[in-house]
Write a protein that holds these residues in place. Structure first.
Motif, mmCIF file in Angstrom:
data_model
loop_
_atom_site.group_PDB
_atom_site.id
_atom_site.type_symbol
_atom_site.label_atom_id
_atom_site.label_comp_id
_atom_site.label_asym_id
_atom_site.label_seq_id
_atom_site.Cartn_x
_atom_site.Cartn_y
_atom_site.Cartn_z
ATOM 1 N N MET A 1 0.838 -1.194 0.000
ATOM 2 C CA MET A 1 0.000 0.000 0.000
ATOM 3 C C MET A 1 0.886 1.261 0.000
ATOM 4 O O MET A 1 1.851 1.343 0.762
ATOM 5 C CB MET A 1 -0.891 -0.004 1.239
ATOM 6 C CG MET A 1 -1.810 1.182 1.298
ATOM 7 S SD MET A 1 -2.784 1.244 2.818
ATOM 8 C CE MET A 1 -1.546 1.095 4.094
ATOM 9 N N THR A 2 0.529 2.231 -0.856
ATOM 10 C CA THR A 2 1.267 3.495 -0.873
ATOM 11 C C THR A 2 0.945 4.277 0.385
ATOM 12 O O THR A 2 -0.224 4.493 0.716
ATOM 13 C CB THR A 2 0.823 4.359 -2.076
ATOM 14 O OG1 THR A 2 1.041 3.603 -3.248
ATOM 15 C CG2 THR A 2 1.612 5.658 -2.135
ATOM 16 N N ARG A 3 1.973 4.689 1.083
ATOM 17 C CA ARG A 3 1.765 5.568 2.239
ATOM 18 C C ARG A 3 2.348 6.930 1.931
ATOM 19 O O ARG A 3 3.309 7.047 1.180
ATOM 20 C CB ARG A 3 2.510 5.020 3.454
ATOM 21 C CG ARG A 3 1.888 3.826 4.094
ATOM 22 C CD ARG A 3 2.645 3.560 5.388
ATOM 23 N NE ARG A 3 2.461 2.215 5.853
ATOM 24 C CZ ARG A 3 1.352 1.766 6.410
ATOM 25 N NH1 ARG A 3 0.319 2.565 6.571
ATOM 26 N NH2 ARG A 3 1.272 0.524 6.815
ATOM 27 N N ALA A 4 1.769 7.951 2.563
ATOM 28 C CA ALA A 4 2.343 9.291 2.415
ATOM 29 C C ALA A 4 3.528 9.409 3.362
ATOM 30 O O ALA A 4 3.508 8.885 4.474
ATOM 31 C CB ALA A 4 1.299 10.339 2.760
ATOM 32 N N ARG A 5 4.543 10.114 2.896
ATOM 33 C CA ARG A 5 5.749 10.245 3.704
ATOM 34 C C ARG A 5 6.179 11.718 3.741
ATOM 35 O O ARG A 5 5.994 12.437 2.761
ATOM 36 C CB ARG A 5 6.829 9.404 3.044
ATOM 37 C CG ARG A 5 8.031 9.267 3.874
ATOM 38 C CD ARG A 5 8.909 8.176 3.335
ATOM 39 N NE ARG A 5 10.032 8.058 4.230
ATOM 40 C CZ ARG A 5 11.107 7.378 3.974
ATOM 41 N NH1 ARG A 5 11.196 6.691 2.846
ATOM 42 N NH2 ARG A 5 12.086 7.327 4.836
ATOM 43 N N ILE A 6 6.754 12.135 4.848
ATOM 44 C CA ILE A 6 7.270 13.512 4.930
ATOM 45 C C ILE A 6 8.655 13.528 4.291
ATOM 46 O O ILE A 6 9.569 12.836 4.750
ATOM 47 C CB ILE A 6 7.300 14.007 6.389
ATOM 48 C CG1 ILE A 6 5.853 14.090 6.943
ATOM 49 C CG2 ILE A 6 7.989 15.373 6.473
ATOM 50 C CD1 ILE A 6 5.733 14.496 8.399
ATOM 51 N N LEU A 7 8.797 14.315 3.224
ATOM 52 C CA LEU A 7 10.041 14.321 2.448
ATOM 53 C C LEU A 7 10.923 15.520 2.798
ATOM 54 O O LEU A 7 12.121 15.524 2.503
ATOM 55 C CB LEU A 7 9.714 14.354 0.952
ATOM 56 C CG LEU A 7 8.776 13.247 0.446
ATOM 57 C CD1 LEU A 7 8.337 13.522 -0.985
ATOM 58 C CD2 LEU A 7 9.446 11.889 0.554
ATOM 59 N N GLY A 8 10.318 16.543 3.382
ATOM 60 C CA GLY A 8 11.095 17.730 3.753
ATOM 61 C C GLY A 8 10.315 18.578 4.739
ATOM 62 O O GLY A 8 9.077 18.580 4.715
ATOM 63 N N THR A 9 11.033 19.269 5.631
ATOM 64 C CA THR A 9 10.377 20.147 6.608
ATOM 65 C C THR A 9 11.095 21.498 6.632
ATOM 66 O O THR A 9 12.262 21.597 6.235
ATOM 67 C CB THR A 9 10.438 19.554 8.041
ATOM 68 O OG1 THR A 9 11.806 19.344 8.391
ATOM 69 C CG2 THR A 9 9.669 18.243 8.138
ATOM 70 N N GLY A 10 10.388 22.511 7.109
ATOM 71 C CA GLY A 10 11.012 23.833 7.233
ATOM 72 C C GLY A 10 10.248 24.671 8.232
ATOM 73 O O GLY A 10 9.065 24.413 8.483
ATOM 74 N N LEU A 11 10.925 25.648 8.817
ATOM 75 C CA LEU A 11 10.244 26.544 9.749
ATOM 76 C C LEU A 11 10.638 27.979 9.458
ATOM 77 O O LEU A 11 11.693 28.235 8.862
ATOM 78 C CB LEU A 11 10.551 26.180 11.209
ATOM 79 C CG LEU A 11 11.902 26.524 11.836
ATOM 80 C CD1 LEU A 11 11.988 27.961 12.292
ATOM 81 C CD2 LEU A 11 12.169 25.627 13.033
ATOM 82 N N ALA A 12 9.788 28.892 9.885
ATOM 83 C CA ALA A 12 10.116 30.317 9.798
ATOM 84 C C ALA A 12 9.428 31.024 10.957
ATOM 85 O O ALA A 12 8.240 30.783 11.214
ATOM 86 C CB ALA A 12 9.626 30.906 8.484
#
Ligand code: UT7
Length: 331
Positions: A1-12
């Protein structure tokens, strides 16, 4: 099953630092009261004219860089905020415009402190169904312009703050990693316990001189009641999401709670029997940035090496609505 994945994060966050002592200079409060009751040492507030969409844009640029993407690689935007720059349209389109992205769909999620968790669940559904591939999820707020910085508003003015966090999501490899499960709830019986009454479409005009005089355009909170529910609901939700994936608290590598009050996080930590190493807090530096607390914390955890591939992470939030929930993520 395809799962969603976090590929990048950022903050400001805005560069304007507001210390407890600065607040003590304009209202009846003290650094000691704020530190001991909330754990906050300082927070960031926007300068005149600085907007939520601007902060979200900076956070997005950083998340895109980490993912190795450009704005043109995005297929959709899910923007969680309770403090849009304008009554309408929502901030999703202002961000889409700033990014110079194609005419991709952009929606706003208005579930306040639980905004980022709800937004993640929408992106997860879109990615798993195959509707969209690369989805930008934002949690961003400008709360400072809704704060009563006189002594009348001291119970909220010392807590709430501004900031933005972004996560770029996409389908992950079939190795068990990604967003695993969600636990989401609401209870509108408590809607007025943390809210901004005016402007509202039930009033004509939507905001009146009387509203302004009474301070009904400020964020108002029954702090004790919110606290009481938060310390019960978040641990309950953490346990529930772990049950859904067949895991226990022993399997949990890191809990990233909504940063509402350090005392709430510490009570939850004790209730769940977790050691301090497994709970991430940064409220001392940023205050409570509502929908932005979790993506800001996540970005710090990712860049600071607090999460490693294979780790099990739970993010959990509770707030205005009441709305609350958790997400379990295998990194
Ligand atoms: O993110 C969404 C969710 N939000 C939350 O989860 C926030 C939950 N609530 C809280 O974090 C806490 O209730 C607060 C930090 C807001 C307040 O702490 P508390 O220990 O519940 O204080 P309280 O409201 O019961 O007030 C205690 C006293 C009061 O004075 P009296 O009536 O005892 O004389 C308040 O007027 O503290 C006073 N007070 C303050 N004193 C100095 C309230 N705010 C302040 C202040 N500085 N900023």
């Amino acid at each position: 099953m395809t799962r969603a994945r976090i590929l990048g994060t950022g903050l400001a966050v805005p560069d304007r630092v507001v210390t407890n002592d600065e607040l003590a200079g304009i209202m009846d409060t003290s650094d000691e009261w704020i530190r001991t009751r909330t754990g906050i040492r300082e927070r960031r507030w926007v300068r005149e004219g600085e907007t939520g969409a601007e902060l979200a844009h900076t956070a997005t640029t950083r998340a895109l860089d980490m993912a190795g993407f450009r704005a043109s690689d995005l297929d959709a935007i899910v923007y969680a905020t309770s403090t849009p720059d304008h009554f309408a349209p929502g901030n999703g389109v202002f961000l889409q415009r700033r990014l110079g992205a194609a005419t991709i769909p952009a929606i706003d999620i208005r579930t306040q402190c639980a905004g980022f968790v709800y937004a993640l669940s929408v992106a997860d559904g879109w990615i798993r169904s195959g509707l969209f591939r690369h989805v930008l999820v934002i949690g961003a707020e400008v709360q400072s312009t809704a704060l009563d910085v006189s002594s009348r508003g001291r119970n909220t003015a010392v807590i709430f703050a501004d900031g933005a966090g972004a996560a770029v999501l996409g389908p992950g490899p079939d190795d068990g990693s990604g967003l695993l499960a969600f636990d989401l709830h609401s209870d509108g019986h408590h809607a007025e316990k943390l809210w901004v009454d005016s402007p509202g479409s039930m009033y004509h005009p939507r905001i009146t001189a009387e509203h302004l005089k009474q301070g009904r355009h400020f964020l108002a909170m029954d702090g004790k009641e919110v606290f009481r529910h938060a310390v019960a609901r978040m641990p309950e939700s953490v346990r529930a999401v772990l049950v859904k994936i067949g895991c226990t608290l022993d399997d949990l590598n890191l809990l990233v709670p909504h940063q509402a009050n350090l005392r709430i996080s510490e009570m939850m930590q004790r209730e769940l029997g977790l050691d301090g190493e497994r709970v991430y807090n940064n409220i001392d530096r940023y205050g409570n940035t509502t929908a932005a607390t979790i993506p800001i914390a996540l970005d710090e955890c990712v860049r600071g090496g607090r999460v490693r591939p294979g780790d099990l992470i739970v993010v959990t939030a509770f707030g205005s609505g009441f709305l609350w929930g958790s997400a379990a993520i295998r990194w």
